[in-house]
Each structure stands twice: as C-alpha cells, then as structure tokens.
Design a protein around this motif. Structure first.
Motif, mmCIF file in Angstrom:
data_model
loop_
_atom_site.group_PDB
_atom_site.id
_atom_site.type_symbol
_atom_site.label_atom_id
_atom_site.label_comp_id
_atom_site.label_asym_id
_atom_site.label_seq_id
_atom_site.Cartn_x
_atom_site.Cartn_y
_atom_site.Cartn_z
ATOM 1 N N ASP A 146 -3.172 17.128 124.307
ATOM 2 C CA ASP A 146 -3.283 18.572 124.470
ATOM 3 C C ASP A 146 -3.713 19.240 123.173
ATOM 4 O O ASP A 146 -4.499 20.205 123.187
ATOM 5 N N ASP A 204 -7.496 18.424 122.823
ATOM 6 C CA ASP A 204 -8.294 19.044 123.877
ATOM 7 C C ASP A 204 -8.419 20.545 123.680
ATOM 8 O O ASP A 204 -9.480 21.139 123.936
ATOM 9 N N TYR A 205 -7.350 21.190 123.238
ATOM 10 C CA TYR A 205 -7.398 22.642 123.037
ATOM 11 C C TYR A 205 -8.457 23.009 121.997
ATOM 12 O O TYR A 205 -9.291 23.909 122.217
ATOM 13 N N ARG A 206 -8.430 22.323 120.875
ATOM 14 C CA ARG A 206 -9.380 22.652 119.808
ATOM 15 C C ARG A 206 -10.798 22.195 120.152
ATOM 16 O O ARG A 206 -11.776 22.895 119.864
ATOM 17 N N PHE A 258 -12.030 22.032 123.144
ATOM 18 C CA PHE A 258 -12.534 22.967 124.156
ATOM 19 C C PHE A 258 -12.999 24.266 123.514
ATOM 20 O O PHE A 258 -14.053 24.801 123.885
ATOM 21 N N LYS A 259 -12.232 24.785 122.566
ATOM 22 C CA LYS A 259 -12.622 26.030 121.906
ATOM 23 C C LYS A 259 -13.939 25.872 121.154
ATOM 24 O O LYS A 259 -14.825 26.739 121.222
ATOM 25 N N GLU A 312 -5.130 27.010 113.240
ATOM 26 C CA GLU A 312 -6.081 26.720 114.313
ATOM 27 C C GLU A 312 -6.756 25.368 114.111
ATOM 28 O O GLU A 312 -7.127 24.701 115.069
#
Length: 508
Positions: free
Chosen positions: A154, A157-159, A161-162, A269
């Motif tokens: 997760d 994937d979050y970073r 995706f961004k 981030e």
C-alpha cells in the motif's frame, strides 16, 4: 523524445538550415515569394501548448524497501507452522493407521476392550483413539509478515499511483493552418500534433519509476506465494506488533519488523512533483520560420514522390557535389600558390606555415586518393580487357566451328536439293505421261460411250435410267459428243484419202 534523439535532430536541423542558407545555391524569386506567402498566412491559427512534470523521488525509502525485499522472501521460505495433535475415538473397523500414541492411549483405557480373545488369537479392541497432526500456518509471526508485506504494498502503490497520475496529465500540442494563393492555384497546409507520452523523459525519472515498478512486481510475487495465500485467510494483525522471540531473534523476521517501523514512522510524501505549463500563440519568430520550412518541405515531398523525381534529383545532387568538390579543390590550390608566390620561406608566419602544411597535405592526400582510384579503375579495366580478350578468342573459335558446320550444312543442303530436283523431274515426267495416257483412255471411253449411245438410238433401244438432263450428266454427254466428233473427223479424213486413192487414182 529522448535526449539522444533531441541531440540528433537538433544537429540535423542545423545542417538543414545551413544548406538552405548556402550562398552557392541561392533561392530564386519563386521560392522567395512562396516562402513569404507562407510566413504571412495563418498566424491566428498558430498555437503551442504543453504540460509536463518534473518528478523528484526520495531515494531513501526506495532503497530501504529494496534492501528489505530479500529478507521478506527468506522469512516466507522458512515456512513456519504450528503442529497440533488431536485424537478421536474411532470404531476399530474404521481405523486405517495405528500409531504408538494410539497404543499408549489404549493401555490406559482398558474399557475399550470388551471381550477377551481365545488362546492364540490377537487382541482386538472395539474402539481406538486415533491421533492426527494438523499443521497451522496462521501463527502470529506469519500473520505479522503478511501484514508488513501488505503495508509495504500500500505504501508503494499510493506513491506510484500519484506519480503515474501526474505524469499521465502531461501532454504536448501544436497546430497551425496556412492557406495561400499562387498564380497556379491555391495551396493549403494544416498541422495538428498531439503527444500524450509524457513528453521528454529524463533518464533519472525513468530509472526511479522503473525501480518502483520492479518493487511493486516483487511484492505481488511475495503475496502470491502459497504461505501468504494461506495466512491471508486469518484475521489481520493490528498495531502495535508484539515482539515475540522469533521477531526479536530471527534475522529475517527482525528485518521485517524494522521495515514496518520505518514505513509506519515515515510521514513525508516521499516525492515531489513540479508542474510546468506553457502556451504560445502565435508562434515566436524562430518557430514561425520552422513552420514555414515544414510547409515548404511538405511541398517538396509531394513533388518528389508524386512526380517520381528521385532519380533526376539524385543525378543533379551528385553533379553539384562534384562541382563543389572541384571548386573547393581549386580554391585550396589557389591559396597554396598565393602563399608560395607572395612571400619567401623566411617571411612565412607559423600560422601560414601550418595552413600551407595542411593545404599541401590535403591536396596530396586528395591526389593520392585520385591516383589510387585511377589505378583501381585501370586495374579493373585491364582485368575486364583480359577477360574480354579471352571471351573474344573463345567466341572466334566458336565462330570458326560454326562456319565449318555451316559450310558442311550448305553442301549437304545443295546435294539434297539436287537430288530432290532430279527426283522431282523424274516424277513430273511420269506424271505427265500418266496424265496423257489418262486423257487418251478418257477419250476412248467417251468415244465408245458415244458409239454405244448412237447404236442404242439407231436401233431404238433406250438406255436404262438414261437421264442426261442433269448438269453433270449433260456436260459429260457434251464431252462425249466432242470426243466422237473428233473421232469422226479424224476417221472421215482418213476415209477421204482412201476414197481419193481408190477412185481418182484408178481413173488415171
């Protein structure tokens, strides 16, 4: 477009512009007029727009996850499990396998034996406690391992995706339309360009994105392993993690916990996105000139392929290159001669001496190259001449043999023709003789036929089926009459001579 492609096309564009500005081949009035019309047309339709992002990713968390991936895989491969033994009292007829534990249990529970066997027979209980070992992989350490892998997935994937979403917003657009009127008719040129491939990709940006993609793929492989699929059915471990002996002492599980501590305490981030947007309308002078040249080049491409001018232009190009090379060589020789003629050797400066040396070396190398080419050409020509001589001699021999064969054939043909002529004359004579004999026989037949008909008429006897009214029959009858007339005339002449001889000559 990559940086390497940009470098290549920039150099090609510089050479393109240099050739168009070459004073040795200046543009004529028609070209200047056409370029001027293109430059004045369509400025209101000119537009260039671009949006792109500069991506900066913190290398620390990427490297931390990359270093932990081997430990995650090693922890999975330890295949830790808890073995639980359970016993069930089963009727003896359903027992398939007896273990030592079952026998020990029977020794402590004699109530399972309800009858005593006869002497010499085996002791068979009515029931038996059968023990089975059950493996349980959902131990706490494996559940912690699964939770850390999912948390890492997760996190990445979050970073990813961004970053991917921002890069997908990148676009490049350019368009213009030009419409001009020439003495020969109108010309229209339209260009609409759209690029949604993230524009010019920086090498470092592509490398970090490939690393993130590799990490995501590796985590997906770990989660697809059988142990993780089994543990996924168990409840997820909730924070905080209890440090068991395995999690504190095993080197691989120790790294698993350390990775979770690092990622759970990471509050940044982990990346930065700098958005760039640019809109240009109308084009600046440099881009406007390039748009004009694109229009001119499009017109050139049409004439080149529509009118099949490739071979003609190639010949003209080679002629022009030869002329330029000759002109350049002539200029070098003039400069060299001027240096020799203008000053003494002592008065020549170092720069002039180096220029003299470079010019003389270039001329010498060029002449050597020409001599080498001429020698190669002469050698090739000599080889070709020798080969042609050998082929000529071979052809002459074949010609002589052909002539001899032709003479023999002529003689044979003459002899054959002579023989055929002799045979033809002989056959012609025989044919003439046969035709004469045939005519005589036909004459006799017709005379006899006429006499027969005459006798039949004389004695009043009609010839059976004598119908002479048909064309062929009547013509044959006419021929018979003519033959009989000739027969009559011939015999009448003979008869007259005999009468004269018998009557007149007796009187005398």
């Amino acid at each position: 477009m990559s940086q390497n492609q940009m470098d290549r096309y920039y150099r090609a564009a510089k050479q393109f512009t240099k050739q168009l500005n070459d004073v040795s081949m200046p543009a004529d009035d028609a070209e200047k007029k056409l370029r001027e019309l293109f430059s004045r047309s369509g400025s209101e339709t000119e537009k260039l727009a671009s949006v792109y992002y500069d991506v900066s990713v913190d290398q620390e968390w990427v490297e931390r996850i990359e270093s932990a991936l081997p430990h995650l895989e090693a922890a999975i491969r330890e295949d830790r499990q808890f073995i639980k033994t359970e016993g069930n009292v089963t009727p003896i007829e359903r027992v398939r396998k007896i273990s030592r534990t079952s026998v020990e249990h029977l020794s402590r529970h004699s109530e399972m034996i309800t009858h005593v066997p006869e002497e010499g027979e085996d002791l068979i209980p009515d029931k038996l406690n059968v023990f089975e070992n059950e493996s349980n992989y959902a131990i706490y350490e494996n559940r912690v391992l699964y939770m850390v892998i999912c948390y890492t997935r997760d996190f990445v994937d979050y970073r990813f995706f961004k970053i991917s979403k921002a890069r997908k917003e990148s676009r490049s657009e350019m368009e213009f339309r030009k419409s001009i009127l020439t003495p020969n008719g109108p010309i229209k040129m339209e260009l609409s360009y759209s690029d949604l491939t993230n524009g010019m990709n920086q090498k470092q940006d592509m490398e970090i994105l490939m690393r993130l993609d590799t990490i995501a793929a590796a985590i997906g492989v770990l989660l697809s392993m059988p142990l993780m699929k089994n543990v996924a059915l168990a409840p997820m471990v909730q924070a905080p993690i209890t440090r068991t002996n395995v999690l504190r002492m095993d080197k691989h599980f120790k790294e698993v916990v350390a990775l979770y501590d690092y990622l759970s305490n990471y509050t940044e981030e982990g990346y930065q996105l700098e958005r760039h947007e640019k809109v240009v309308a109308p084009f600046p002078p440099a881009l406007q000139r390039s748009a004009v040249e694109m229009s001119m080049y499009t017109s050139y491409l049409y004439d080149l392929y529509a009118n099949d001018l490739g071979r003609t232009l190639e010949e003209r190009y080679l002629q022009e290159e030869a002329r330029r090379e000759a002109e350049e060589r002539k200029q070098r020789e003039k400069r060299l001669e001027a240096i020799f003629r203008g000053k003494n050797t002592q008065e020549i400066s170092q720069e002039e001496f180096l220029e003299l040396l470079a010019e003389s070396t270039a001329i010498g190398e060029e002449k050597e190259e020409q001599i080498r080419k001429l020698q190669n050409t002469i050698a090739a020509a000599q080889g070709a001449a020798e080969e042609a001589g050998r082929r000529t001699a071979s052809l002459q021999d074949e010609v002589e043999r052909g002539r001899a064969d032709a003479d023999a054939l002529k003689q044979k043909l003459y002899d054959t023709q002579k023989e055929h002529a002799s045979q033809t004359e002989e056959m012609q004579a025989k044919l003439t003789e046969a035709q004469e004999e045939l005519s005589q026989q036909q004459e006799r037949c017709r005379i006899l036929e006429a006499r027969i008909l005459g006798m039949l008429e004389q004695y009043g006897v009609k010839k059976p089926e004598a119908d002479m009214t048909e064309r062929e029959e009547f013509l044959e009858l006419e021929k018979e009459k003519e033959a009989f007339d000739r027969f009559f005339e011939r015999n009448w002449g003979t008869a007259k001579r005999k009468i004269r001889k018998r009557i007149l000559w007796k009187r005398r």
